[in-house]
Write an enzyme that holds these catalytic residues in place. Structure first.
Site: not given
Ligand SMILES: [Zn+2]
Length: 687
Positions: A588, A523-524
């Site tokens: 996501d 995600h990051e």
């Protein structure tokens, strides 16, 4: 994030920060913490069909076992971990508070800060000395030209009256740290709260005015005057709101970046003496400043010139009280604040226990002094090594993912890889701890401690202006249950607080860990390539590295997600804002795909039998179930509405179903058929 308002609008994190104004952070009800584990079979609802509603299948029993406690606006997997971390922090702080003369300087500071916060006798019996000094300064205002000095003082103690001031990395040149002035001065969560029509919003505005009225009464104003002042404050804030940039538009870095010579700002807003303002905040000399949204500062000038002076004074007093942390104020002020922000806006029924609020307050003020002890206790080197390995795997997955994309040209791919290979990873806690020597912390002086900690933090940040960037700095304290990507730094950051069960569990299967923390890492990393992040290059500069055709194709792909998530609704039939949540949704979706690719690579390396079931699930099913359980839990309807109207993160059920329905690998793992809700024909894919 840090306790000061984050100036730069584009730091992206994995979890909704929750709360508004003085956030009600901290743990849940007084449940006994249990051992959290990678994949918890007790949370599954096996009567549900995973192909129809995967969130229900993965998490359907969670809220039966863990209903939202009265002191919470929501409860989920992340809050459970937060509770566990708080228990550890609590014992550290109780020990530091009780310790005698042999304490280290850091132990003295965290122990006494916590003890002062817990000392409700002193707080309730106190004389509001800190605030009364501010009120005197407001009463003593003779003319508008005196305002600059006062607003500068307020900025240092985190009272964002009329505006917000701080520092940021220069979007155009990430090596530079610059001054920035931003819109501010609102008590409601977002500009639209002042302007939306309809009975629900009108009622909320009425409740807000009642809260302001109540605050003025508590300050000793007669009823009629309190009500009159509250309406004046509301009118003034409404004018500020009209000229503010909305929360969705703020996500585009180009919308909040307008560098100009200080002389131009002086021309735009002559009602504030900016030279004096900068000098009084202790800012190193500046010639240029980012005026994030110039139209706001034009309106501000008109308002400061035309609003009668008594209204300005009432507004300033209101801002002082409303911005001061509730735990540092006598209960009657604290309760009034909670009634509006906790109960009305978020649906939380009761305040959290005092110790939890004081643990959170100490973490906010002295995060790295407290976090140093926490990390030594709760974050072994083996966890750091395992996370580093996972980050390397997921970066490798993105590298091969880029190779397979059929819509992106070779030129843009090369630039994307350059950016990917330049991403810095920060795991656990900083190499160099913050030095709090110059911060005085005294027992029995909660409000003074709060103020001094805020001034200390303001100076720490403002002192960066004009200096080289410290690339080792962490923007979250080590116990924080969250993670973030910073596009100006081009780095991904994982505090020790989230590298714990269930997100990272040394006793869980690899499949589970890739589904849990792997999805967070992915995600990051994907944030570097979402609609915001993609506008920054490998060096962290706001610079377009895309061919026009590739940019167009990217936008078409993200439009699919805007529509997908915009169809989701929360109680009250409020739609998720597909544009506001686009970056998080892209992260996501991309994150889970990268984690899955990395999991498959790892399985190959370890010659894992992918047909071998454990506890009834194949490794691929464990992976998706672990991912789903990252987001178990629910929000109160009030908080759900607040979140979709202000927060870039989608509510948790959509963070699960919205993602798995876009991955054919999910459908394969659970044997779904085309056309079932979790395997639709109109699936979206960006990365
Ligand atoms: Zn995020």
């Amino acid at each position: 994030m840090t306790s000061r308002k984050q100036m730069m609008a584009v730091v992206m994190c994995v979890a909704a920060l929750g709360g508004v104004a003085r956030a009600q952070s901290g743990g849940g009800a007084g449940q006994t913490p249990e051992r959290l584990q990678g994949l918890d079979p007790a949370f599954l609802d096996k009567t549900a069909d995973p192909c129809t509603d995967f969130f229900q299948y993965a998490c359907g029993n969670f809220s039966k076992l863990h209903p939202i406690p009265a002191d919470r606006a929501g409860f989920g997997s992340m809050t459970m971990l937060l509770d566990e971390n708080q228990v550890i922090l609590h014992s550290i702080l109780e020990k530091a508070a009780a310790g005698g003369a042999n304490r280290t300087p850091n132990e003295q500071k965290i122990g006494d800060f916590y003890a002062a916060c817990m000392d409700t006798g002193a707080i309730d019996g106190g004389d509001l000395k800190g605030l009364e000094a501010d009120f005197k300064k407001i009463d003593a205002l003779k003319s508008r030209s005196d305002l600059a000095a006062l607003l500068a003082h307020f900025q240092l103690v985190n009272v964002g009256a009329f505006l917000n001031y701080g520092e940021q990395q220069d979007f155009a040149d990430a090596r530079k740290q610059i001054a920035a002035v931003d819109q501010g001065g609102l008590g409601l969560p977002e500009k639209d709260y002042y302007l939306r029509t309809g009975a629900a919003d009108e009622k909320l505005r009425q409740q807000y005015v009642e809260y302001i009225t109540q605050t003025f009464k508590l300050l000793g104003e007669p009823d009629a005057k309190a009500a009159e002042d509250a309406h004046k404050v509301m009118d003034l804030e409404t004018e500020l709101a009209k000229s503010s940039l909305d929360v969705t538009s703020q996500r585009d870095p180009k919308n909040v970046y307008h560098m100009m010579p200080v002389a131009d700002l002086e021309k735009m807003t002559p009602a504030i003496d900016w030279k004096e303002f900068f000098a009084d905040t202790g800012t190193p000399p500046v010639t240029e400043v980012n005026v994030t949204y110039p139209p706001f500062f034009k309106t501000l000038n008109a308002l400061l010139t035309s609003t009668d002076f008594e209204t300005v004074k009432a507004y300033l007093k209101w801002q002082v009280v409303n911005s001061t942390p509730g735990w540092a104020l006598p209960a009657k002020f604290d309760d009034a604040h909670f009634d509006f922000y906790g109960k009305t806006l978020s649906g939380q029924q009761v305040q959290q226990p005092r110790w939890k609020r004081c643990v959170a307050a100490t973490d906010g003020a002295l995060g790295e002094a407290l976090g140093q002890v926490y990390a030594a206790q709760a974050f072994p080197p083996s966890s750091k090594e395992a996370t580093q390995q996972m980050v390397r795997d997921i970066e490798a997955a993105m590298d091969s993912d880029l190779d397979t994309l059929d819509w992106m040209s070779a030129d843009t791919k090369a630039k994307a890889k350059e950016k990917l290979h330049a991403v810095a990873n920060k795991i656990g806690y900083p190499d160099k701890w913050r030095d709090y020597t110059k911060l005085d912390v005294a027992r029995g002086d909660a409000l003074g401690n709060a103020d001094r900690a805020m001034v200390f933090e303001s100076h720490r940040e403002l002192d960066k202006i004009g200096k080289p960037v410290d690339r080792g700095e962490f923007g979250m304290s080590p116990p924080t249950v969250n993670a973030y990507y910073n596009p100006s730094m081009n780095d991904i950051n994982f505090p020790a607080g989230i590298l714990q069960p269930p997100f990272y569990d040394p006793q869980a299967t690899d499949a589970e860990n890739y589904g849990h923390i792997g999805a967070v890492v992915g995600h990051e990393l994907t944030h570097g390539f979402d609609d915001q992040g993609r506008q920054f290059d490998a060096a962290g500069n706001l610079k377009d590295w895309w061919t026009p055709e590739d940019a167009k194709k990217f936008e078409a792909k993200t439009d699919c997600e805007v529509k997908e998530y915009g169809d989701f609704t929360v109680p009250g039939d409020v739609h998720v804002n597909g544009k506001l949540t686009l970056g998080e949704n892209t992260a996501d979706n991309g994150g889970l795909r990268l984690a899955y690719m990395a999991f498959l690579q790892d399985a190959k390396r370890k010659t894992l039998n992918l047909d071998q079931k454990q506890d009834g699930y194949t490794p691929a099913q464990q992976f998706f179930l672990a991912f789903g359980q990252n987001w178990c839990g629910e929000l109160r309807p009030e908080r759900a509405r607040l979140q979709v109207q202000t927060d870039p993160h989608s509510p948790q059920q959509f963070r699960v179903n919205g993602v798995v329905r876009n991955m054919t690998e999910f459908g394969q793992a659970f044997g779904c058929k085309q056309g079932q809700p979790m395997e639709p024909e109109n699936a979206c894919r960006v990365w």
